[in-house]
Scaffold this motif. Structure first.
Motif, mmCIF file in Angstrom:
data_model
loop_
_atom_site.group_PDB
_atom_site.id
_atom_site.type_symbol
_atom_site.label_atom_id
_atom_site.label_comp_id
_atom_site.label_asym_id
_atom_site.label_seq_id
_atom_site.Cartn_x
_atom_site.Cartn_y
_atom_site.Cartn_z
ATOM 1 N N UNK A 276 0.847 -1.198 0.000
ATOM 2 C CA UNK A 276 0.000 0.000 0.000
ATOM 3 C C UNK A 276 0.881 1.247 0.000
ATOM 4 N N UNK A 277 0.271 2.373 -0.307
ATOM 5 C CA UNK A 277 1.033 3.624 -0.309
ATOM 6 C C UNK A 277 0.711 4.428 0.942
ATOM 7 N N UNK A 278 1.698 5.240 1.325
ATOM 8 C CA UNK A 278 1.546 6.063 2.518
ATOM 9 C C UNK A 278 1.744 7.524 2.096
ATOM 10 N N UNK A 279 0.653 8.265 1.922
ATOM 11 C CA UNK A 279 0.813 9.646 1.420
ATOM 12 C C UNK A 279 1.736 10.488 2.306
ATOM 13 N N UNK B 24 2.125 6.901 8.079
ATOM 14 C CA UNK B 24 3.153 5.973 8.569
ATOM 15 C C UNK B 24 4.119 6.773 9.446
ATOM 16 N N UNK B 25 4.399 6.248 10.637
ATOM 17 C CA UNK B 25 5.427 6.859 11.493
ATOM 18 C C UNK B 25 6.504 5.801 11.721
ATOM 19 N N UNK B 26 7.753 6.225 11.551
ATOM 20 C CA UNK B 26 8.884 5.303 11.673
ATOM 21 C C UNK B 26 9.805 5.826 12.775
ATOM 22 N N UNK B 27 10.292 4.939 13.624
ATOM 23 C CA UNK B 27 11.286 5.339 14.642
ATOM 24 C C UNK B 27 12.305 4.204 14.766
ATOM 25 N N UNK B 28 13.287 4.212 13.880
ATOM 26 C CA UNK B 28 14.289 3.148 13.888
ATOM 27 C C UNK B 28 15.499 3.589 14.702
ATOM 28 N N UNK B 29 15.920 2.762 15.637
ATOM 29 C CA UNK B 29 17.105 3.025 16.454
ATOM 30 C C UNK B 29 17.050 4.372 17.153
ATOM 31 N N UNK B 30 15.853 4.784 17.553
ATOM 32 C CA UNK B 30 15.684 6.061 18.229
ATOM 33 C C UNK B 30 15.205 5.831 19.655
ATOM 34 N N UNK B 31 14.435 4.752 19.811
ATOM 35 C CA UNK B 31 13.841 4.453 21.111
ATOM 36 C C UNK B 31 14.920 4.143 22.152
ATOM 37 N N UNK B 32 16.115 3.749 21.681
ATOM 38 C CA UNK B 32 17.212 3.466 22.622
ATOM 39 C C UNK B 32 17.672 4.727 23.367
ATOM 40 N N UNK B 33 17.181 5.882 22.934
ATOM 41 C CA UNK B 33 17.546 7.119 23.649
ATOM 42 C C UNK B 33 16.415 7.600 24.547
ATOM 43 N N UNK B 34 15.354 6.793 24.640
ATOM 44 C CA UNK B 34 14.240 7.115 25.529
ATOM 45 C C UNK B 34 14.064 5.968 26.510
ATOM 46 N N UNK B 35 13.820 6.289 27.778
ATOM 47 C CA UNK B 35 13.538 5.245 28.754
ATOM 48 C C UNK B 35 12.035 4.985 28.786
ATOM 49 N N UNK B 36 11.303 5.922 29.394
ATOM 50 C CA UNK B 36 9.847 5.833 29.457
ATOM 51 C C UNK B 36 9.286 6.105 28.055
ATOM 52 N N UNK B 37 8.483 5.161 27.543
ATOM 53 C CA UNK B 37 8.004 5.304 26.162
ATOM 54 C C UNK B 37 6.541 5.725 26.075
ATOM 55 N N UNK B 38 5.917 6.020 27.246
ATOM 56 C CA UNK B 38 4.469 6.264 27.177
ATOM 57 C C UNK B 38 4.152 7.495 26.327
ATOM 58 N N UNK B 39 4.945 8.567 26.433
ATOM 59 C CA UNK B 39 4.654 9.770 25.642
ATOM 60 C C UNK B 39 4.842 9.490 24.153
#
Ligand code: SAM
Length: 496
Positions: free
Chosen positions: A337-340, A403-418
């Motif tokens: 599928x496409x993601x505008x 589409x939202x992408x977060x590759x290798x970024x979450x390693x800089x966040x502890x709490x992910x709820x926000x």
């Protein structure tokens, strides 16, 4: 080995013509030599005189007359290799080995050529065969050692090369490869010993000398004080010493990476004494001391990646074997599928952009590091690049994404709820959220001594289950850390 003799040798011109062209050939025949041996003699002497095309012609003619002569085929292989005809050279070498597999030089020739054309498996097999014939062969040891190093098999390289040294192989090249492999698995004291020999053998070789000095620094920092380590570094590096701070930073990274926590702490404190407002070291010191953080600060991330930006792509892809952007691309293309509108959070230099551009229209990148964003801009694939914090961007943004992408970024966040709440808010229903994280057992999130957050998969799953359906969650190797695979997850969610 996949290559076959592809073309027959050229037809042999009448021997009389050879005799007319080359009196040497006639003389060899007159001395009682057979035509193939006289042609071989002619070919080798033409090669020696620098007449390479004529030499090839003579040896090929000889091989046409004596196609089962392994020594002749070996010469032909060497000559073709010398003249740059790699595939033809391989054919001749393989034909030679099929007739007589006992010539180490021919195995080395095959290994060298396979290595050059990128057939590393065949090169490895050929070096192994060469070593079976001559276990102390320096060329085979270094050749195979380098292939192991290139393929990240440092333990194998150490086993092979230390075995060679133990058997009495005295070669600067073998010690250089051994020292490099030892360094790359964090065995700094042994690396120092091997590299000292290599540095003596190659007095002007900057790479070897700097590696030796790096090993001397790290080993002394573990064994003794920071001052002694700096002295050891300077003594080893001599004229090639970098400035003290740069050397300290490299050693600090190496010590953190290989888990030498106490030495890293001492060195980190010394660096902080030299640069009290350093934006990077305090966070690493906290990580080493096991102090909790909710996230890496904006200042830390920006400073870290501004410094890293220049070498980021090469380091991540070639050295750390980072492949998530390609894996994600395959996943998204398979979704059909496409993601505008696509948002690339922590886009960095834009390693994912090419893949995202194949499935999307408008690509927006957000990152805290201005230097990383400059690199991303140079790709000309993002419609908009924003220097901002990912969470702050999600909080302020009004226009939804597909589409939202977060590759290798979450390693800089502890709490992910926000982050998860923000992603859910900023996606249209049915929109996808793709991310990776480093997986660990234990607490919901923990700061590793390397300064990256590791997340418990159960915690992460708990955060997405309300707003998302999971389309894909795969355990994967994210990249290498201290040359060992880092286990993580690649996840693709769909907004409910
Ligand atoms: C390891 S790189 C990964 C870059 C890119 N996603 C990739 O896969 O190649 C991490 C990137 O995330 C950025 N970053 C980390 N935390 C961030 C945050 N809270 N907000 C925005 N960017 C962040 C860093 O500046 C860096 O460029």
């Amino acid at each position: 080995m996949t290559l076959h003799v592809s073309s027959p040798f050229p037809p042999v011109a009448a021997l009389e013509q050879w005799r007319a062209r080359y009196p040497k050939f006639g003389a060899a025949l007159d001395r009682g030599g057979s035509p193939p041996s006289a042609l071989r003699y002619l070919g080798l002497s033409l090669w020696q005189d620098g007449a390479v095309p004529e030499a090839v012609e003579a040896l090929e003619a000889a091989a046409g007359l004596a196609p089962d002569d392994a020594a002749l085929l070996a010469d032909l292989g060497a000559l073709r290799s010398f003249s740059g005809r790699k595939a033809d050279a391989l054919n001749a070498f393989i034909a030679s080995l099929e007739r007589d597999p006992s010539r180490i030089q021919v195995w080395l020739g095959v290994a060298g050529l396979c290595n050059e054309i990128g057939d590393k498996d065949a090169a490895e097999n050929a070096y192994v065969a060469a070593l079976e014939l001559e276990p102390a062969s320096v060329d085979a040891c270094t050749g195979l050692g380098l292939i192991y190093i290139e393929r990240g098999r440092f333990e194998d390289a150490v086993r092979l090369l230390s075995g060679a040294v133990a058997r009495g192989v005295e070669s600067g090249a073998v010690h250089a490869c051994l020292g490099q492999s030892l360094y790359l698995i964090g065995r700094f004291a042994e690396a120092r010993t091997a590299l000292a020999v290599a540095a003596q053998a190659f007095p002007g070789e900057v790479t070897i000398i700097r590696r030796y000095a790096g090993a001397a620094f790290a080993a002394a920092a573990i064994e003794s004080t920071v001052e002694a380590a700096i002295d050891a570094y300077r003594a080893a590096a001599g004229a090639y010493a970098e400035d003290t701070l740069a050397a300290c930073r490299s050693a600090f990274q190496a010590l953190c990476g290989f888990g030498h926590g106490e030495a890293a702490l001492r060195l980190g404190e010394a660096i902080l004494a030299m640069v009290p407002d350093d934006p990077i070291i305090p966070f690493h010191l906290d990580a080493l001391r096991g102090r909790a953080h909710e996230r890496a600060s904006r200042g830390y991330v920006a400073a870290c990646f501004d410094r890293y930006a220049e070498n980021f792509d090469r380091h991540l892809v070639e050295i750390l074997h980072y492949r998530l952007p390609e894996t994600l691309r395959t996943l998204l293309e398979a979704a059909g599928r496409r993601f505008p509108r696509i948002l690339d959070l922590g886009c960095g230099t834009g390693l994912s952009a090419a893949g995202l551009a194949t499935v999307g229209d408008e690509l927006v990148g957000v990152d805290l590091s201005a230097r990383m964003l400059e690199k991303a801009k140079a790709r000309n694939l993002y419609a908009r690049l924003v220097e901002d914090d990912a969470i702050a961007f999600l909080d302020a943004n009004g226009a939804p994404f597909d589409l939202i992408v977060a590759l290798e970024m979450i390693i800089y966040l502890g709490d992910l709820s926000a982050l998860f709440a923000g992603a859910a808010r900023n996606l249209r229903p049915g929109g996808l959220f793709a991310f990776s994280f480093e997986a660990g057992a234990g607490r919901a999130h923990a700061l590793s001594p390397c300064g990256r957050f590791v997340h418990n998969p159960t915690y992460v799953e708990g955060l997405w289950s309300g707003n998302f359906d999971c389309l894909f969650a795969q355990q994967t190797t994210i990249r290498l850390e201290a040359n060992r695979p880092v286990a993580g997850r690649l996840v693709l969610l769909r907004k409910k």
